[in-house]
Design a protein around this motif. Structure first.
Motif, short mmCIF file in Angstrom:
data_model
loop_
_atom_site.label_atom_id
_atom_site.label_comp_id
_atom_site.label_asym_id
_atom_site.label_seq_id
_atom_site.Cartn_x
_atom_site.Cartn_y
_atom_site.Cartn_z
N SER A 113 -8.45 2.66 -2.96
CA SER A 113 -7.37 2.45 -2.01
C SER A 113 -6.20 1.83 -2.75
CB SER A 113 -7.83 1.51 -0.91
OG SER A 113 -6.72 1.11 -0.13
N ASN A 114 -5.05 1.90 -2.13
CA ASN A 114 -3.91 1.19 -2.70
C ASN A 114 -3.71 -0.16 -2.01
OD1 ASN A 114 -2.70 2.11 -5.00
ND2 ASN A 114 -1.73 3.83 -3.94
N LEU A 163 -8.80 0.05 -7.29
CA LEU A 163 -7.40 0.13 -6.88
C LEU A 163 -6.83 1.44 -7.43
CD1 LEU A 163 -4.93 -1.25 -5.55
CD2 LEU A 163 -4.38 -2.16 -7.82
N LYS A 164 -6.39 2.27 -6.50
CA LYS A 164 -5.92 3.60 -6.85
C LYS A 164 -4.85 3.58 -7.94
CE LYS A 164 -5.87 6.10 -2.73
NZ LYS A 164 -5.11 6.83 -1.70
N SER A 165 -3.87 2.68 -7.73
CA SER A 165 -2.73 2.71 -8.63
C SER A 165 -3.08 2.26 -10.04
CB SER A 165 -1.61 1.84 -8.08
OG SER A 165 -2.04 0.49 -8.05
N HIS A 168 0.84 -1.20 0.00
CA HIS A 168 0.00 0.00 0.00
C HIS A 168 0.88 1.25 0.00
CE1 HIS A 168 -2.16 3.20 2.31
NE2 HIS A 168 -3.08 2.92 1.40
N THR A 192 1.58 6.00 -7.39
CA THR A 192 0.31 6.45 -7.94
C THR A 192 0.38 7.95 -8.25
OG1 THR A 192 -0.78 4.82 -6.56
CG2 THR A 192 -2.18 6.52 -7.52
N ARG A 223 2.73 1.78 -3.20
CA ARG A 223 1.89 2.17 -4.34
C ARG A 223 1.57 3.66 -4.33
NH1 ARG A 223 -1.92 -2.57 -3.51
NH2 ARG A 223 -1.24 -4.11 -5.04
#
Lengths: 810, 125
Positions: free
Chosen positions: B85-86, B106-108, A596, A603, A599
């Motif tokens: 969320s990631n 999924l954010k990414s 998380h 992101t 990422r």
């Protein structure tokens, strides 16, 4: 010779004195008597008759009056021959010269044999008896093999001295020779009998066995003397004994040929069916002397015959008691014909059903199902399908029918749809009952502190409760069937297996204490109880087992110190185990959080660069766009690696579960190919897929299996040169579906074929520099396929290409 | 309700992401508001009654799960809540959908265009 014959004046005077009557002793005596009377004895050793001693006269008179062949040799040295009529035959052409002639000259050719015998009589004064003495004599102008039985006795004078030899003789040549011939013929017979490809036996007139040929003896493994008489009946099958006795008695009283079937015991203990053929034996004059029997082993034939009989009987019974019914239905749904057994299935007679179609009897919920199948059947000649649906029974209840329908509309002489019905209501109910009771049991078993499991009738375990997996730290695929052996202490395993197998075989409950290995690698004693679950008729359906940890109760008698030490170690291990479990949990959480956190910045990079590339801000030069594109792609790769690592970590944790449903694998493969279209297009490669016409439903996790196929296809593309072809094949087998991906790429060397399924493995080859990857793809393929209880295999040759075969159970 | 301009509330603790989402969505004509955590998010939701909420999960003060438990969705029939969320975790995804989230992303996985597409789809479908 005459010189040897001293005359006795005294005797001579006596004889002379007798006058004409002196020759009375020669009166009669047949031809020989006459001959002796007229014979000129003066030229012989015994001299004129007048001079003969009383002893000689008496002896001569005896032989002349006998009808048996007799002779006399007179004089120890002279051996003058006297003989009667009967003896002439023996002499042949030696007669009449032999009369009054020395025996040693008459019998010159056999003198070497005769002399010792004659010497015995004269010298030792003993009698000699010989039976069937073989001598070769010449009495008809040729050497002749002859046999004689004779006795020779000494003739004594008044002083007791031996003065002559008296012989009585019977020629036995014919008897001996014919016996020899018989013997030869019998030998020839026995020899023949011993090599005959059948069993031969003979019995005498009273039923006693007198002969068995070698094959018979070899078959029974017994000796002739054990078989003779009635001994051979010990090899007769006890069940056949009464029939045999009856047949036997009948045959011997009627003296007729017989032909019957009996079982006889072979040396290895197996009973074999034999065809026995007996023929009565008679002497030439018609006298019954027993039986001659042949026995032929036709067991294989008989068994086939018995099997056929049984099959025919079974088939007949089946028809009579059939629970199946047959109907012929027109395409319009009209019933053309119903078999009488329809009454067994639905309670209606064929007549009751004839007027109305099928529809009024169908369960409302099944009407649509029924007709969709029915219409499908009509459209396809020769097609066969199986349906299960509910129909109103005559008694008002709903009956479940299993129908096998075949389209025979185009079949000559039938021109109808043929349905074979079976009432499966009971089976359905039992299945439901079983399912719900099994579900209830599983729910219960998940809530007990014991380890619990279920096995099928063969003892193959197909379900464990979660406590089992928690305690042993194993995965379902490792435990399947007989996989549980891996958590047993090898020292006790054979004992456990033996006992468990006995229970399975005998249906007896199982109870035993044995150690089981926990996650921490230590063994704890468990009391294990297994009980069979039987259906109404007593057949075992399942086994239900529980393992109860009795380490508290199961104190091994050891020294206190040892106990303490063990306890300490156990405690330490328990702590370590706790730590490990929590560490493992922390690790999973850590990986989740780490991915998380990793990422989030990536992101942001993705969004901001994307903002520029996608034109959300001021326009860029082509060069700037190119740089940003590279940065963007690199960031994408990082995100992908994070995803891959996370997925791998999840897959390695024991909690990984599949979302399995029945999916059409053909569709999944089609989708995967569609997804990879651009990949193949990029390398100018072709993908060949012979899509099966029918859907193939497999119980799988759709997403994961698609991942498996995408990975295999992507690999095939990556490691093949541009312009080549990749092929994917789906084949449905009875127990599994096979998915094969074939490429003509760089291939994998033998050494690397196992390794490539391991984590982070990338094998160097001519294309690997140009290909990116984390080395996790094939690891996932293997893990995911095995989680589905499937297998993956690779056959490959360097430079020639690879062939990956995935098998998923149906 | 016949608002000509659709409004979106972004509940996100990462300032860099707040900013970039705001830039992207504003450029497509949406009215964008932000909140730094769940608690702020609840307040702004009540005040703004937006058409859509983009809700992160891991946030200080109050996280996305707590937000979902606290919010009474019956009060906001016209607001769609998209959770992003990631952390890709199927358990959390299921939980959020169970609490009434419209979807989970999924954010990414979202490039700017994907984000626009997601918002368009959510609001116009």
């Amino acid at each position: 010779m005459t010189a040897k014959n001293p005359s006795n004046p005294a005797r001579n005077s006596t004889l002379n004195h007798s006058g004409a009557t002196e020759h009375n002793f020669l009166v009669g005596g047949g031809e020989m008597g006459a001959m002796m009377r007229s014979f000129d004895w003066s030229k012989t050793a015994v001299g004129k008759i007048d001079t003969w001693s009383d002893e000689l006269r008496t002896a001569v008179s005896i032989i002349l009056n006998s009808s048996s062949p007799m002779f006399i040799c007179w004089g120890k040295h002279e051996l003058t021959n006297f003989y009667n009529d009967a003896y002439k035959v023996i002499l042949g052409n030696k007669h009449p010269a032999a009369l009054g002639y020395p025996a040693n000259e008459t019998w010159d050719e056999i003198w070497d044999i005769s002399e010792p015998l004659i010497a015995k009589v004269f010298k030792a004064g003993e009698s000699v008896y010989m039976k069937n003495l073989r001598v070769v004599i010449n009495r008809h102008g040729f050497d002749e093999e002859t046999y004689f039985t004779f006795s020779c006795s000494p003739l004594r004078n008044s002083k007791g001295s031996v003065v002559g030899l008296f012989g009585a003789v019977i020629e036995s040549t014919d008897e001996v020779l014919s016996r020899q011939l018989l013997q030869e013929s019998e030998d020839r017979f026995l020899n023949l009998a011993d090599t005959a490809p059948m069993f031969i036996a003979m019995a005498d007139e009273s039923g006693n066995a007198v002969y068995f040929n070698k094959p018979w003896l070899k078959f029974t493994g017994k000796k002739m003397k054990e078989m003779k008489g009635l001994g051979w009946l010990s090899t007769l099958h006890p069940e056949d004994a009464p029939k045999f006795e009856k047949d036997f008695k009948h045959a011997f009283s009627e003296q007729i040929p017989i032909r019957e079937e009996y079982r006889f015991k072979r040396a290895d203990g197996e009973f074999r069916w034999m065809l026995a053929a007996g023929a009565p034996r008679f002497t030439p004059d018609g006298h019954f002397i027993g039986y001659f029997g042949t026995y032929t082993d036709f067991d294989d034939l008989k068994q086939a015959q018995l099997a056929l009989q049984q099959r025919e009987e079974r088939f007949r019974t089946l028809i009579e008691k059939s629970a199946d019914a047959v109907q012929l239905v027109s395409p319009e749904g009209d019933i053309i014909f119903s078999s009488n057994s329809i009454k067994n299935v639905l309670g209606y007679t064929p007549e009751e059903l004839a007027s109305s179609g099928v529809t009024p009897y169908l369960h409302p919920e099944d009407i649509e199902y029924f007709f969709s199948n029915f219409n499908d059947l009509i459209k396809h000649p020769e097609k066969q399908l199986t349906m299960q649906y509910r129909v109103k029974h005559k008694d008002g209840s709903w009956a479940w029918l299993e129908t096998v329908g075949v389209n025979h509309l185009n079949t000559p002489n039938i021109h109808a749809l043929v349905g074979n019905f079976r009432n499966i209501t009971k089976q359905k109910e039992a299945e439901d009952k079983m399912r719900s009771s099994e579900e209830r049991f599983r729910a219960l078993a998940e809530n007990i502190p014991n380890l619990a499991w279920m096995a099928d009738a063969t003892g193959s375990i197909y379900w464990y409760n979660n406590r089992w997996y928690e305690y042993t730290g194993t995965k379902p695929k490792q435990m399947e069937g007989w996989g549980w052996q891996s958590v047993h202490d090898p020292k006790y395993l054979s004992g456990v297996l033996k006992k468990w197998k006995y229970s399975i075989k005998s249906g007896q409950p199982f109870e035993m204490v044995f150690p089981l290995k926990g996650t921490d690698g230590t063994y704890k004693p468990f009391l294990t109880r297994v009980v069979p679950l039987k259906d109404d008729d007593g057949t075992i359906k399942q086994w239900i087992g529980s393992n109860t940890d009795i380490s508290e109760q199961f104190k091994i008698k050891q020294t206190e110190a040892r106990n303490e030490e063990l306890e300490k170690i156990t405690q330490q291990l328990a702590i370590q185990r706790k730590e490990l479990i929590s560490l493992n949990k922390t690790k999973d959480e850590f990986i989740g959080m780490a991915s998380h956190q990793l990422r989030t910045p990536a992101t942001a990079v993705k969004q901001y660069i994307g903002l520029l590339i996608d034109g959300f801000s001021d326009p860029l030069t082509p060069g700037q766009t190119q740089y940003l594109r590279t940065a963007y792609d690199s960031n994408e790769r990082e995100l992908r690696i994070i995803n891959d690592l996370l997925k791998t970590a999840q897959m390695d944790s024991t909690e990984y579960t599949l979302k399995q449903k029945l999916y059409n694998i053909v569709e999944i493969v089609t989708d995967a190919i569609k997804d990879l279209h651009s990949v193949f297009e990029f390398r100018n490669q072709d993908i060949v897929f012979s899509k099966p016409q029918k859907p193939i439903k497999v119980f799988i996790d759709e997403i994961e299996i698609k991942l498996v196929i995408v990975n295999l296809l992507e690999n095939a593309s990556k490691y093949s040169s541009p312009g080549s072809t990749v092929e994917i094949i789906i084949e449905k087998k009875t127990k599994y579906v096979k998915i094969v991906v074939v490429d003509k790429g760089v291939g994998v060397s033998k050494d690397n074929q196992q390794r490539i399924f391991e984590k982070f493995t990338r094998v160097d080859n001519e294309l690997s520099d140009t290909v990116t990857g984390t080395g996790l793809g094939l690891y996932w393929v293997k893990q995911l396929v095995e989680l589905h209880n499937g297998t993956v295999e690779l056959t490959s040759h360097l430079g020639k290409g690879s062939r990956f075969t995935v098998r998923l159970p149906l | 309700m016949s608002k000509s301009i659709l409004s979106i509330l972004i509940v996100e603790d990462e300032k860099v992401l707040q900013d970039v989402y705001q830039i992207i969505l504003s450029s497509k004509g949406y009215e964008v508001h932000t909140a730094n955590n769940g608690l702020e998010g609840l307040k702004r939701l009540k005040a703004l009654r937006p058409d859509m909420v983009l809700l992160d999960i891991f946030m200080p003060v109050m996280d996305g799960k707590e937000f979902m438990r606290k919010v009474d969705l019956d009060d906001y029939p016209n607001t769609k809540i998209v959770v992003y969320s990631n952390l890709l975790d199927s358990k959390i995804e299921a939980e959020m959908l169970g609490l009434g989230a419209h979807s989970f992303v999924l954010k990414s996985s979202l490039a700017p265009q994907d984000l626009v597409a997601l918002v368009d789809q959510t609001l116009y479908n």
